[in-house]
Enzyme design. Structure first.
Site, PDB file in Angstrom:
ATOM      1  CE  LYS A  16      -7.934  -9.341  -2.464  1.00 44.14           C
ATOM      2  NZ  LYS A  16      -8.434  -9.204  -0.963  1.00 44.14           N
ATOM      3  CE  LYS A  33      -4.458  -1.401   2.019  1.00 40.54           C
ATOM      4  NZ  LYS A  33      -5.453  -1.133   2.903  1.00 40.54           N
ATOM      5  CE  LYS A  50     -11.026  -0.090  -1.492  1.00 40.61           C
ATOM      6  NZ  LYS A  50     -11.432  -0.704  -0.178  1.00 40.61           N
TER       7      LYS A  50
END
Ligand code: TRP
Length: 345
Positions: free
Chosen positions: A206, A122, A209
């Site tokens: 995966k 992240k 979003k």
């Protein structure tokens, strides 16, 4: 580190899980989290949290955050979580989460957090620009869980490392403060069909979003036409559907679509293959998959819309949930503070 699991009799079984109010939900959240929550609410006491403290570890528009929190709560309920059975609440409404997280910040070691792969992903190339909150995110997650002495935590595969950290924090706390067994060593609940829904464009990553391509995911707000188009364009390989599930092994896209179909139909992948083996994907498999998705998601969407048309009702559910959550959390935090040695006051 391997730690023996807590004997089931010692503590009542209690489930805790959370979803961040940080953007639109997709099929992966639906099958991987919401559907699992619904099944668990009849088996154990469940707390399903909207983790807004976690959400602000990355910038959230304050005008959007409250609405997103209501949306996640509505999604829990629309999927079938019953607010009279399970406790649904916003994390920020129960101040004890932040208080326990501080204590755990002083238990967890820098070296443990330095190993967290989600922070590395992240924060990317510029970790010095990430918030300090993003770094200690897994410590807050441990506090979420242990504040209720939850024993079972349903999450996606990607959260496994955070749950191991939760166990390490519990074990170190219990050891350092000579409070054996005070915090339970949790069980992750990870497996199950549909637990890992992959991108429609690349079966090796995966569904997410944050994928720049909207074609990679089914959003829970997509209508029937959009769903059909995305499934039609979903990546496959040139081979027909195989006879047996072993033959799906090196075919990540095929494997994902068959797994999805099975999860939606409540069947095993082998049963799905029995019906479609030998056919091309476009022939009848993809139209049937799109249909199954629409059949599942259309009522969910309608229910979300109905719930969101009455925000005061959702707020009421969240307030009641927060009260119930606080009633469990407060005595556990009090005991924790006593163990740490915080004085009277
Ligand atoms: N980190 C989790 C996720 O992104 C969300 C979360 C926060 C959570 N606190 C939790 C999940 C506690 C389970 C238990 O999916």
């Amino acid at each position: 580190m391997t730690i023996p699991t807590l004997a089931a009799e010692v503590l009542p079984k209690r489930v805790f899980s959370g979803v961040q109010p940080s953007g639109a939900l997709h099929l992966g959240n639906y099958l991987g989290a919401l559907v699992k929550f619904v099944a668990l609410q009849n088996q154990m006491q469940c707390l399903f949290c909207v983790v807004d403290l976690h959400a602000i570890t990355a910038w959230q528009d304050p005008k959007a955050l409250a609405a997103q929190t209501r949306e996640i709560a509505a999604a829990y309920i629309a999927a079938g979580v019953d607010p009279n059975k399970a406790i649904i609440f916003p994390q920020s409404a129960v101040g004890e989460h932040a208080q326990l997280a501080w204590i755990f910040n002083c238990v967890a070691r820098l070296g443990w957090l330095d190993r967290m792969t989600q922070f590395k992903e992240k924060s990317g190339k510029h970790k010095e620009r990430a918030s300090v909150g993003l770094y200690t995110y897994p410590v807050l997650q441990a506090a979420d869980i242990l504040l209720y002495k939850a024993t079972h935590v349903p999450v996606g595969e990607d959260q496994k490392q955070h749950l191991e950290l939760t166990r390490d924090i519990a074990a170190k706390f219990n050891h350092d403060f000579e409070a054996p067994g005070f915090f339970p060593l949790i069980e992750p609940l990870i497996a199950g069909p549909g637990a890992r829904v992959m991108s429609l464009r690349d079966g090796t990553v995966k569904m997410s979003k944050s994928d720049p391509s909207d074609q990679s995911r089914i959003n829970l707000t997509d209508d029937a036409d959009v769903i059909a188009a995305k499934i039609r364009r979903a990546k496959t390989d040139p081979l027909p559907l195989p006879e047996s599930i072993e033959d799906l092994k090196d075919r990540p896209e095929a494997d994902n679509l068959v797994g999805l179909f099975a999860a939606l139909a409540g069947e095993t992948p082998a049963q799905v293959l029995q019906r479609y083996a030998g056919q091309g994907f476009g022939q009848s498999f993809k139209p049937a998959l799109a249909n199954a998705l629409v059949q599942t998601l259309a009522p969910f969407r309608a229910e979300m819309r109905r719930l969101l048309s009455d925000p005061a009702q959702i707020d009421h559910i969240l307030q009641e949930g927060a009260q119930k959550a606080r009633a469990i959390a407060a005595p556990i935090l009090e005991e924790t503070k006593r163990i740490v040695g915080f004085g009277p006051g």
